[in-house]
Design an enzyme around this catalytic site. Structure first.
Site, mmCIF file in Angstrom:
data_model
loop_
_atom_site.group_PDB
_atom_site.id
_atom_site.type_symbol
_atom_site.label_atom_id
_atom_site.label_comp_id
_atom_site.label_asym_id
_atom_site.label_seq_id
_atom_site.Cartn_x
_atom_site.Cartn_y
_atom_site.Cartn_z
ATOM 1 N N ASN A 67 -0.500 7.846 0.648
ATOM 2 C CA ASN A 67 -0.842 9.170 0.127
ATOM 3 C C ASN A 67 -1.864 9.852 1.049
ATOM 4 O O ASN A 67 -2.885 9.251 1.397
ATOM 5 C CB ASN A 67 -1.459 9.037 -1.268
ATOM 6 C CG ASN A 67 -0.653 8.128 -2.172
ATOM 7 O OD1 ASN A 67 0.503 8.364 -2.444
ATOM 8 N ND2 ASN A 67 -1.299 7.058 -2.631
ATOM 9 N N ALA A 115 0.863 -1.183 0.000
ATOM 10 C CA ALA A 115 0.000 0.000 0.000
ATOM 11 C C ALA A 115 0.897 1.229 0.000
ATOM 12 O O ALA A 115 2.114 1.129 0.175
ATOM 13 C CB ALA A 115 -0.928 -0.001 1.218
ATOM 14 N N GLU A 129 -0.965 2.086 7.253
ATOM 15 C CA GLU A 129 -1.069 3.244 6.357
ATOM 16 C C GLU A 129 -1.717 4.433 7.054
ATOM 17 O O GLU A 129 -1.351 5.593 6.810
ATOM 18 C CB GLU A 129 -1.838 2.871 5.095
ATOM 19 C CG GLU A 129 -1.213 1.746 4.282
ATOM 20 C CD GLU A 129 0.234 1.979 3.928
ATOM 21 O OE1 GLU A 129 0.596 3.149 3.633
ATOM 22 O OE2 GLU A 129 1.024 1.023 3.963
#
Length: 851
Positions: free
Chosen positions: A266, A263, A297
């Protein structure tokens, strides 16, 4: 490969401050290129300064600085020079046609074979932002991003900020604008676009979204409740422990095709590989892994996005923290309470292996050791992730969670929307604790290698016993020592007498403990796996676990023992067949699927395939098949999902998978195939299990191209295309091997990153050594130009998956060393080859020890 040096980045940061990027992308220009117009507002901090922006286009259409044209011919090797800048504000405008990618770098374009729909997404990490837009591409030149995108009719656009359709382009195209971001680094800019299937909700006043390509929509709908539950729980837990609130305006999670990493963090738009959307039954461990990646993430929104590394020597400030927080928050906030067992089995060993190779590096290397972005790419490895997370776990044990979190919150407050270094982080920790955190960091973060802890246990005449732990290494350790006895009522079980918490002093200092009573049957150093160190067992303790390991309470304690046995095998202190026999004795009674899966994977992939050959390998596969047969007979969870027992741990599904992988006679597999299920209660042969079975039948020569094409016709998906490529490459036929080789290494370069990997995974099979022998020399000849042509992602894949690992012999080693000595391999390939050759030497050492 175009690289930026640390010195160049430091020099540019002294003369440039970037305020804003306005990026306008046109994704309607056809299949090969897209339009990219970038307006950069920046300031020159010195009069007369020379600098450059990065851009790697198909064609630079025009460039203007403060309205004055720049000759497109000035663009060389991805750099457009800006010379003699006046001090003060400037506006740079760059229009270019940019290439779509098939290897997951820059703007990746994918056509779904199942329905013909097209999807694109960006991956800008480290060096690839200039494949999308013109920029000052280094992490410490943060700026506000305003992004607009023109897309074909029917597409949705996702970005770092909330995206909204604002009008029409030409020929029915739609124009979208993303809300401006806070200051972020260029490598974090993100866009994804296509006719997505989306599930949207709201949490804590923010829009949350899940997005997949349409052909996976029904599988997302089945998984959405679980995904959103994990997301919400982790989000809320981070807000409980972090003072700084979530710093962006939305939280989208897009599961995209042919994604190279697990992953990418962003801001506001996390991209995942879409294999995390399960279309077949999965184990509880696989669900936990997906949940951990979600938590990992999300941690990056603070560690990496809010506060960003200044240069790539501090990758650990991103990845080690996200890895640690991902596992810890998942265990605190969700139903996955035993995450550290999976970490011990599946992740920590990645760190141990990496730390024993010549390519190892400190968790926090000196800046001089990461001189450029090519060196940085090699450090996204088991050190920066698994070892770094292990070090942080040890730090929390040593420092205390309250002081650790106070230091983190101080760090966020001091550097929000800015950049930071190791020194900055240590300053924040030091403000929160009176312990010598800088000394700890010197021992743990600035050094390489794995300490080893070796206990010696003895008894005295006065009914006293002692354990003396030899410390081969330099780091201090806070750890637990578990003392276990055989249960009086059932000697196949162990019971905990006591668990001691002790400090092992640094610089080779010994730990000695003397206690009253008889010695325990098992003395387990690093029980509960708090520290990062290899451990050994004294002879009596080893005899105990060899006979009653499955009776040791606590899956994390059992994982520590299995990791010790794994390391003993890699160090040629334990024979590979002995390891397999240990698995045969104890895995049938193991209830934790992470342990079952990890031990079977290592026993099959390393002990059998790398360290054994001929009759011994066949014996090992037979023993592992017996393990799986017994696990299947015992039941245990079949997995979660289609054809599985809901709520089961998945041990039965894991056993079915590895029974297939270890089969040496196709007859039983053919019977499973005909029945459509595993006998005795399943699991059913869903699409992924059918492909796995077909791959093994292909290796064994029990099926041919016709059966593979029939399966491909029944599964028109992208994953079906990859599985079919894997099976075709695995056929024991000269023509099939030659075709696969040409597909991978021939000049057409037609395979995407995923199809290349699938073909490579099928190609090399231990059962086919005679057929494959001639390809070993061809590999070292063909891989170098392939890596140079196709870029770092394919270079890494070619070094990882296409390497002839099944040939454990001196000739392969010599050819590999000759290839490295020629100094022709690009950095991404060189790093992978160095690691492969070190693993080969280690396997040769194991074979020599048992010969």
């Amino acid at each position: 490969m175009v690289v930026l040096t640390c010195a160049e980045a430091q020099g540019r940061a002294r003369v440039v401050r970037v305020e804003q990027y306005a990026v306008d992308l046109d994704l309607t220009r056809g299949e090969e290129v897209f339009g990219s117009t970038t307006v950069v507002r920046f300031a020159a901090l010195e009069a007369g300064a020379d600098t450059f922006v990065e851009l790697r286009p198909n064609r630079l259409v025009r460039a203007e600085l403060d309205g004055a044209p720049i000759d497109p011919g000035e663009l060389r090797e991805g750099r457009l020079p800006l010379r003699g800048l006046a001090a003060g504000e400037h506006v740079l405008r760059v229009e270019a046609l940019m290439p779509f990618s098939r290897v997951g770098e820059g703007m990746h374009r994918f056509t779904d074979p199942e329905d013909g729909n097209v999807y694109v997404y960006t991956q800008c990490c480290v060096t690839d932002a200039p494949l999308v837009f013109a920029c000052f591409d280094q992490p410490d030149l943060k700026a506000v991003f305003r992004v607009s995108v023109t897309v074909p009719e029917g597409w949705t656009v996702l970005g770092n900020g909330v995206a909204a359709r604002v009008g029409e382009g030409g020929s029915g195209a739609g124009r979208w604008e993303c809300a401006p971001t806070p200051p972020i680094s260029t490598y974090l800019m993100a866009v994804a676009a296509g006719p997505f299937h989306s599930v949207r909700t709201e949490h804590a006043g923010l829009p949350f979204g899940l997005h997949v390509r349409r052909s996976l929509g029904r599988y997302l709908e089945a998984d959405a409740a679980e995904l959103l539950e994990v997301t919400r729980r982790c989000f809320d837990r981070y807000h409980e422990i972090f003072d700084e609130p979530y710093p962006f305006d939305s939280y989208d999670q897009a599961f995209v095709p042919e994604f190279n990493a697990g992953a990418m963090e962003n801001p506001g738009l996390v991209t995942f590989r879409d294999e995390f959307i399960h279309r077949s039954a999965v184990t509880e461990t696989e669900q936990q892994t997906r949940a951990m990646v979600i938590a990992h993430e999300m941690a990056h929104m603070w560690f990496g996005d809010l506060v960003t590394l200044r240069w790539w020597d501090d990758i650990w400030l991103n990845e080690s923290f996200a890895e640690y927080m991902g596992y810890q928050v998942l265990s605190e906030a969700t139903r996955f309470a035993d995450t550290w067992t999976d970490f011990a089995v599946a992740r920590k060993s990645w760190g141990y292996d990496a730390d024993e190779r010549p390519s190892t590096h400190p968790v926090a290397p000196d800046p001089d050791a990461v001189p450029d972005t090519a060196a940085a790419l090699g450090n996204f490895d088991g050190i920066s992730y698994a070892k770094g997370a292990s070090a942080l776990r040890q730090l929390v044990v040593w420092l205390g969670e309250r002081s650790f979190l106070a230091g983190i919150n101080e760090h966020f407050a001091r550097h929000r929307f800015g950049n930071a270094t190791l020194a900055d982080f240590l300053d924040s920790l030091a403000r929160a604790s009176d312990r010598d955190v800088r000394g700890w960091a010197e021992s743990w973060l600035r050094t390489t290698g794995v300490d080893t802890l070796v206990p010696r246990v003895g008894e005295s005449e006065a009914r006293r016993w002692y354990v003396d732990v030899e410390h081969r290494g330099d780091r201090p350790h806070r750890l637990a020592v578990g003392l276990y006895d055989r249960a009086a009522a059932d000697e196949s079980r162990l019971v905990l007498r006591e668990r001691l918490e002790r400090d092992v002093p640094p610089d080779g200092g010994r730990l000695t403990v003397t206690l009253d009573g008889p010695r325990p049957d098992l003395v387990l150093v690093n029980d509960l796996d708090w520290t990062y160190a290899k451990v050994r067992l004294d002879p009596v303790s080893w005899g105990t676990v060899r006979s009653v390991l499955s009776g040791l309470p606590g899956q994390l304690s059992r994982a520590v023992v299995w990791n010790a046995a794994r390391d003993m095998l890699r160090e040629a202190e334990l024979g590979p067949l002995e390891y397999v026999r240990m698995a045969r004795s104890h895995l049938p009674f193991e209830t934790d699927n992470a342990v079952v899966q990890g031990v079977l994977a290592f026993a099959r992939g390393y002990a059998a395939d790398r360290c054994l050959s001929g009759a011994q390998r066949t014996e090992a596969l037979g023993l592992l098949g017996e393990v799986c047969r017994e696990l299947l007979a015992a039941g245990g969870g079949g997995g979660v999902g289609s054809g599985a027992s809901a709520g089961g741990s998945g041990v039965r599904l894991t056993a079915a998978r590895y029974f297939i992988d270890c089969a040496t006679d196709p007859e039983e597999l053919l019977a499973w195939q005909a029945a459509g299920e595993v006998p005795g209660g399943g699991p059913a042969l869903d699409v992924e299990l059918r492909w796995r079975l077909l791959l093994r039948l292909s290796v064994l020569g029990a099926v041919g191209a016709a059966e593979i094409e029939e399966a491909r016709a029944a599964d028109a998906s992208a994953r079906g295309a990859e599985a079919a490529a894997r099976c075709r490459a695995a056929l024991p036929e000269a023509a099939a091997k030659e075709k696969a080789w040409e597909d991978m290494f021939g000049p057409a370069d037609a395979l995407s990153n995923y199809l290349f990997t699938a073909t490579a995974q099928g190609f090399w099979q231990p059962e086919q050594s005679e057929l494959l022998q001639g390809f070993v020399a061809r590999y070292f000849t063909d891989v170098v130009p392939l890596a140079a042509r196709r870029g770092p992602a394919l270079a890494e894949a070619a070094g990882r998956y296409a390497f002839p690992a099944v040939f454990v012999d001196e000739e392969t080693l010599a050819r590999g060393e000759e290839c490295l000595a020629s100094d022709r391999a690009v950095p991404a390939l060189r790093r992978r080859l160095e690691d492969q050759l070190d693993d080969l030497r280690r396997a040769l050492g194991v074979r020599a020890a048992i010969s």
